[in-house]
Design a protein around this motif. Structure first.
Motif, PDB file in Angstrom:
ATOM      1  N   SER A  48      -3.053  -0.764 -11.108  1.00 15.64           N
ATOM      2  CA  SER A  48      -3.352  -1.122  -9.724  1.00 15.64           C
ATOM      3  C   SER A  48      -2.106  -1.039  -8.855  1.00 15.64           C
ATOM      4  O   SER A  48      -2.161  -0.563  -7.714  1.00 15.64           O
ATOM      5  N   GLU A  51      -1.155   2.644  -8.316  1.00 15.48           N
ATOM      6  CA  GLU A  51      -2.103   3.257  -7.380  1.00 15.48           C
ATOM      7  C   GLU A  51      -1.798   2.852  -5.945  1.00 15.48           C
ATOM      8  O   GLU A  51      -1.885   3.674  -5.028  1.00 15.48           O
ATOM      9  N   ARG A  52      -1.413   1.583  -5.745  1.00 14.86           N
ATOM     10  CA  ARG A  52      -1.170   1.091  -4.393  1.00 14.86           C
ATOM     11  C   ARG A  52       0.204   1.473  -3.865  1.00 14.86           C
ATOM     12  O   ARG A  52       0.358   1.819  -2.689  1.00 14.86           O
ATOM     13  N   GLU A  81       0.741  -8.011  -0.337  1.00 11.56           N
ATOM     14  CA  GLU A  81      -0.029  -6.934  -0.954  1.00 11.56           C
ATOM     15  C   GLU A  81       0.190  -6.908  -2.464  1.00 11.56           C
ATOM     16  O   GLU A  81      -0.776  -6.793  -3.246  1.00 11.56           O
TER      17      GLU A  81
END
Length: 235
Positions: A48, A51-52, A81
């Protein structure tokens, strides 16, 4: 059983307190260690984050370049975030750990050492969450211990730690101190934590003074754990 959150700003000495509580008989888990484990290659959190934040945060060894990731998070306004990806699975892992601890010993004092107990709540509420487990630490913690120290002392301790051979980082003392100040800016001030804490430990002195406070607190935690033995929570 008693679920205890142990928190404090960087350099406050919460890891020292955690070690003291463990030596007295508490079951202790470190949120940072859990987070590092979940951020290893092959874990969903690792995927994750990549990907971010992009493949450039992967180092030559295939793991996350934590310095680069921290730079993006702290200096480029992406801390929330990043925390939004890491905190929920860390808290789920903590809950599983507590369940296992209390299955083995219903009278245990289970301590989660985490720098960000109050910050997780603040950030969740800032995102508009009102009913999630992230927005209310009382759903997952019965008592909170806050370790305090003056900010300048915290900064000095942080600098000494990261400059040690076992945890060395690149950069001048001035840069390390600036990094510490930047991290402190993102943390809830001690005064606000104290107002919501169940117990406060003052670590502005020496380690023996801190040990005396921990040893005085431990019987109270054990007593509370014994009194709550028939309940799954003190709420």
């Amino acid at each position: 059983m008693l679920r205890v959150g142990l928190t404090g700003g960087l350099g406050s000495g919460k890891s020292t307190v955690a070690a003291m509580l463990r030596s007295l008989g508490a079951q202790v888990i470190e949120a940072d260690a859990l987070g590092r484990e979940l951020m290893e290659p092959g874990q969903p959190v690792f995927s994750s984050i990549v990907e971010r934040f992009g493949p450039e945060i992967i180092g030559p060894d295939g793991r996350l370049n934590r310095a680069r990731l921290a730079d993006l998070a702290f200096r480029n306004g992406r801390l929330q975030e990043l925390n939004g990806l890491v905190h929920p699975p860390v808290i789920e892992a903590q809950a599983r750990w507590m369940k296992e601890v209390f299955a083995r010993d219903p009278g245990a004092v289970a301590v989660i050492e985490s720098a960000l107990i109050f910050e997780v709540v603040r950030d969740a509420r800032a995102r508009g969450e009102k009913d999630s487990v992230l927005a209310d630490w009382r759903r997952r913690i019965d008592r909170v211990i806050v370790v305090t120290a003056p900010d300048e002392l915290k900064i000095a301790r942080y600098a000494a730690r990261v400059q040690s051979p076992s945890d060395a980082v690149e950069g001048s003392l001035e840069a390390i101190e600036a990094d510490a100040r930047n991290r402190l800016v993102h943390q809830v001030p001690d005064a606000e934590k104290i107002a919501q804490a169940d117990y406060v430990l003052d670590n502005s002195g020496d380690v023996e003074g801190l040990r005396a406070q921990v040893e005085a607190l431990w019987p109270r935690l054990r007593d509370e754990s014994n009194k709550s033995g028939q309940s799954s929570s003190l709420q």
